[in-house]
Scaffold this motif. Sequence first.
Motif, short mmCIF file in Angstrom:
data_model
loop_
_atom_site.label_atom_id
_atom_site.label_comp_id
_atom_site.label_asym_id
_atom_site.label_seq_id
_atom_site.Cartn_x
_atom_site.Cartn_y
_atom_site.Cartn_z
N ASP A 147 -34.33 11.45 -12.88
CA ASP A 147 -35.33 10.42 -12.64
C ASP A 147 -36.72 10.99 -12.50
O ASP A 147 -37.70 10.37 -12.84
CB ASP A 147 -34.98 9.64 -11.36
CG ASP A 147 -33.72 8.82 -11.55
OD1 ASP A 147 -33.07 8.53 -10.56
OD2 ASP A 147 -33.42 8.48 -12.70
N GLU A 180 -39.14 2.54 -18.54
CA GLU A 180 -38.82 2.86 -17.16
C GLU A 180 -40.02 3.55 -16.51
O GLU A 180 -41.00 3.85 -17.18
CB GLU A 180 -37.57 3.75 -17.10
CG GLU A 180 -36.32 3.04 -17.58
CD GLU A 180 -35.08 3.91 -17.45
OE1 GLU A 180 -35.21 5.11 -17.09
OE2 GLU A 180 -33.97 3.41 -17.72
N THR A 181 -39.93 3.80 -15.22
CA THR A 181 -41.06 4.43 -14.53
C THR A 181 -41.41 5.77 -15.16
O THR A 181 -42.58 6.14 -15.22
CB THR A 181 -40.73 4.64 -13.04
OG1 THR A 181 -39.50 5.36 -12.92
CG2 THR A 181 -40.61 3.31 -12.32
N CYS A 196 -41.40 -3.17 -13.81
CA CYS A 196 -41.08 -1.75 -13.60
C CYS A 196 -42.05 -1.19 -12.56
O CYS A 196 -42.93 -0.40 -12.87
CB CYS A 196 -41.22 -1.02 -14.94
SG CYS A 196 -40.89 0.74 -14.87
N ASP A 221 -42.31 3.81 -8.42
CA ASP A 221 -41.40 4.31 -7.40
C ASP A 221 -42.06 5.49 -6.70
O ASP A 221 -43.24 5.78 -6.91
CB ASP A 221 -40.05 4.71 -8.01
CG ASP A 221 -40.19 5.76 -9.12
OD1 ASP A 221 -41.28 6.37 -9.23
OD2 ASP A 221 -39.22 5.97 -9.87
N HIS A 222 -41.31 6.18 -5.85
CA HIS A 222 -41.93 7.27 -5.07
C HIS A 222 -42.38 8.43 -5.95
O HIS A 222 -43.33 9.13 -5.62
CB HIS A 222 -40.98 7.75 -3.97
CG HIS A 222 -39.80 8.51 -4.45
ND1 HIS A 222 -38.67 7.89 -4.96
CD2 HIS A 222 -39.55 9.85 -4.50
CE1 HIS A 222 -37.79 8.82 -5.30
NE2 HIS A 222 -38.29 10.01 -5.03
N THR A 245 -43.76 8.03 -8.92
CA THR A 245 -45.05 7.59 -9.44
C THR A 245 -46.14 7.75 -8.39
O THR A 245 -47.23 8.24 -8.67
CB THR A 245 -44.96 6.11 -9.87
OG1 THR A 245 -43.87 5.94 -10.79
CG2 THR A 245 -46.25 5.67 -10.56
N LYS A 276 -44.32 2.07 2.84
CA LYS A 276 -43.06 1.75 2.17
C LYS A 276 -41.94 2.70 2.58
O LYS A 276 -40.81 2.58 2.09
CB LYS A 276 -43.25 1.82 0.65
CG LYS A 276 -44.13 0.71 0.08
CD LYS A 276 -44.27 0.87 -1.43
CE LYS A 276 -45.09 -0.26 -2.05
NZ LYS A 276 -44.35 -1.54 -2.09
N MET A 315 -41.46 5.74 1.79
CA MET A 315 -40.98 6.48 0.64
C MET A 315 -41.03 7.98 0.92
O MET A 315 -41.66 8.43 1.88
CB MET A 315 -41.83 6.15 -0.60
CG MET A 315 -41.63 4.76 -1.15
SD MET A 315 -42.68 4.48 -2.60
CE MET A 315 -41.95 2.97 -3.24
#
Length: 515
Positions: free
Chosen positions: A22, A205-206, A237, A240-241, A243, A270, A272
């Motif tokens: 990921d 996706e991210t 999309c 996330d952490h 990004t 958040k 994260m």
Amino acid sequence: MENAVTLNLDFKITLKWQSSSDSNRKVFYGTLFPKATRYCCLSSLRPSPPAPDGSSSKTHTTLLVETYHHHRRLKALLERLEKRDACPLQILRDDGDWTKDNFWAVIRFLRHASRSSEILQVFHMWKNIEKSRINELNYEKIIGLLGEEGLMEEAAEALREMEDYGLQPSLEIYNSIIHAYARNGKFDDALFFLNEMKEIGLAPETDTYDGLIEAYGKYKMYDEIGICLKTMELDGCPPDHFTYNLLIHEFSRGGLLQRMERIYQIILSKQMNLQSSSLVAMLESYANFGILDKMEKIYRKVVNSSTLKEDTIRKLADVYIKNYMFSRLDDLGINLSSRTGRSDLVWCLRLLSHACLLSRKGMDSIIKEMDEAKASWNVTTANIILLVYLKMKDFKHLRSLLSQLQSHQVRPDITTVGILFDAIKMGFDGAEALETWRRMGLLYRDVEMNTDPLVLIAFGKGHFLRDCEKVYTSLEPKAREEKRWTYYHLIDLVIKHRAKQPQCKTAKPSLDKLN
């Protein structure tokens, strides 16, 4: 048992494989296990009928022999490729075919030999020998590799090829092409393929957008990063952490502190994962801007969890010196020592913390520690102490230390020369030191600057070094490049430069006696 032996032998063959984690999808070189091998290994867990006595040993010997011959053939192939003007296409024609292992070994060879432009041609010929090689996996590897090598047009050509064969491109393939174009600043092409993948039903996706964000940061296109984040939300999309951590890196590198801090607060709100590298990026950003309070706050967060690079430590030290917080240099040195050992930088920081206060007692304690640790002196150590003696106009100890440099196995650099000539300007008799350096051959060596930059930050450059800069910058660029700059030449120029200055009454050493 046979399957286990096969696996171990295969493990020795290094091939290219693709990670699809990921965090960061990249092409690496490692061992590729075909799916059949993996299933075969799992099947070995099931009971198997007993083999006749000695059959296992014979099979094992056979496998070893086969592997030995395989490696010999591979070595011979690579030796042929290494020859001057060797053509991989002609070698493949002569051989008739290559195994999968040999093919990827050739591809790796071409890549490391800076012959990546030949990769696609070799792939074309090899896949056409056996049609089963025309598959998504092989194209994914080739396109990923071409993208990493910056061969975007070839990667796009391979994509069209596989579509002509009726193969379905994967998300990884589109990511490779999009990121390759973006890394090379061709954002219109990158966005073209981003829209194309959406049209064929592949949802980004991210990771797709992270590659674009990183490229936008590289080219300082920070407004485009904001647009990219909005597009991610519209495409369903959300960042996330990974990004958000990437954004901290890019904004800190660009000096956009408010945006950096806003992303930092989002990560905290958040709950994260905040990567330690992101904190280090923030730390460096605050240090670059000299924001002491925020720098120290972040430093306390990372000091026990990350080993900071020496460049980062120097940035922190720079801020402390400029804020006259010299005791912090000792703290930096002690913390660094606990993680990396007592390096040259550690001793520099600790010695400077006392030298900046002109504390002989403090410097003596550090020198004693160095002696006990059997740490060798270097020119930075010597110059720090010499500069303190110069500041205190302690010419007795200055002369003594100059005479001891050889016994400490320290070779003077331009900073040492500058200290001597600044002392001469203040009335010090430097003839003995100059004569010693002449006998050593130092004056006819190329000029070197080996003193840690922190020393000049703490004490300044001094009159001699500033005059050197004036003289050097006054010359024509061609004259700077053509001349071999020795200490003798530089000293001579500075003396002549000073002689031209009005009201220059200070006696200057003559180099004529040193010839």
